[in-house]
Design a protein around this motif. Structure first.
Motif, PDB file in Angstrom:
ATOM      1  N   CYS A 110      60.568  21.667  25.841  1.00 17.49           N
ATOM      2  CA  CYS A 110      61.070  21.482  27.201  1.00 17.49           C
ATOM      3  C   CYS A 110      60.482  20.202  27.810  1.00 17.49           C
ATOM      4  O   CYS A 110      59.258  20.002  27.787  1.00 17.49           O
ATOM      5  N   GLY A 114      56.597  21.250  28.312  1.00 22.43           N
ATOM      6  CA  GLY A 114      56.406  21.385  26.865  1.00 22.43           C
ATOM      7  C   GLY A 114      56.543  22.779  26.285  1.00 22.43           C
ATOM      8  O   GLY A 114      56.194  22.989  25.126  1.00 22.43           O
ATOM      9  N   CYS A 128      59.410  29.391  30.689  1.00 22.59           N
ATOM     10  CA  CYS A 128      58.156  29.152  31.428  1.00 22.59           C
ATOM     11  C   CYS A 128      58.387  28.984  32.930  1.00 22.59           C
ATOM     12  O   CYS A 128      57.710  29.600  33.742  1.00 22.59           O
ATOM     13  N   HIS A 129      59.338  28.114  33.312  1.00 25.71           N
ATOM     14  CA  HIS A 129      59.565  27.882  34.747  1.00 25.71           C
ATOM     15  C   HIS A 129      61.059  27.882  35.077  1.00 25.71           C
ATOM     16  O   HIS A 129      61.492  27.291  36.058  1.00 25.71           O
ATOM     17  N   SER A 131      63.822  26.475  33.775  1.00 20.34           N
ATOM     18  CA  SER A 131      64.795  25.379  33.673  1.00 20.34           C
ATOM     19  C   SER A 131      65.955  25.864  32.819  1.00 20.34           C
ATOM     20  O   SER A 131      65.749  26.601  31.840  1.00 20.34           O
ATOM     21  N   PRO A 144      63.154  22.764  37.278  1.00 17.18           N
ATOM     22  CA  PRO A 144      62.017  21.845  37.429  1.00 17.18           C
ATOM     23  C   PRO A 144      61.985  20.731  36.378  1.00 17.18           C
ATOM     24  O   PRO A 144      61.265  19.744  36.552  1.00 17.18           O
TER      25      PRO A 144
HETATM   26  S1  FES Z   1      57.976  24.058  30.699  1.00 17.78           S
HETATM   27 FE1  FES Z   1      60.090  24.446  30.682  1.00 17.78          FE
HETATM   28  S2  FES Z   1      60.576  24.753  32.729  1.00 17.78           S
HETATM   29 FE2  FES Z   1      58.480  24.334  32.768  1.00 17.78          FE
END
Ligand code: FES
Length: 179
Positions: A110, A114, A128-129, A131, A144
């Motif tokens: 990502c 990462g 993770c966040h 996206s 993000p």
């Molecule tokens: S590491 Fe993929 S959205 Fe934050």
């Protein structure tokens, strides 16, 4: 031809000879250790892996046209300064066959921070966040991630899918290759 300097004292000539001998001796004694250091650090000058090389990642037959992307490990020889590790995973890619002869490849890392991107139905997503990315790799709003997924060069040769594997810096709007 110049005449020997009559006024030069034997002591002075002796001193000059000694200094010359010390200078030459110093150079000779440094040559061996310096060449040893050169040999020791020489591997650092060599490229760790030729990123310009294409790596065979999959058989074209495993990718039906217009199907959902599939994830593949990228396996290659990894070389650090002094060691070579044959056939180890160096990353992973998503492959999607768009026509009979064309395949898209994206690095699974990502671009935000990462994490490993996943794939679900008609889009990619990063757990993770949160996206999300379209199948063509563009980033969806709101996400993000500062850029879309990192596309990689692909060649289809003799029934195989070959990828020029590359990692990129995270957190930047533009993809910046990591050597
Ligand atoms: S590491 Fe993929 S959205 Fe934050």
């Amino acid at each position: 031809m110049s005449e020997p300097n009559e006024t030069e004292s034997p002591e002075r000539r002796g001193l000059l000879k000694k200094l010359a001998a010390i200078f030459v001796g110093g150079i000779v004694s440094l040559a061996a250790p310096l060449s040893g250091l050169f040999v020791f650090f020489d591997p650092l000058r060599k490229k760790k892996r030729k990123t310009e090389e294409f790596i065979r990642v999959a058989s074209l037959d495993t990718l039906p046209v217009d199907s959902i992307p599939q994830r593949f490990s990228v396996v290659a020889d990894r070389v650090d300064a002094w060691n070579k590790y044959p056939n180890v995973p160096i990353g992973a890619v998503f492959l999607r066959r768009t026509t009979e002869t064309e395949v898209q490849a994206f690095n699974v890392v990502c671009p935000h921070l990462g994490c490993a991107i996943d794939q679900k139905g008609e889009h990619y997503f990063c757990p993770c966040h949160n996206s999300t990315f379209s199948l063509d790799g563009t980033v969806n709003d709101p996400s993000p991630s500062p850029r879309g997924m990192d596309a990689l060069q692909v060649e289809v040769r003799k029934g195989g899918v070959w990828v020029k594997f590359q990692n990129f810096r995270t957190g930047t709007e533009q993809p910046i290759p990591i050597s």
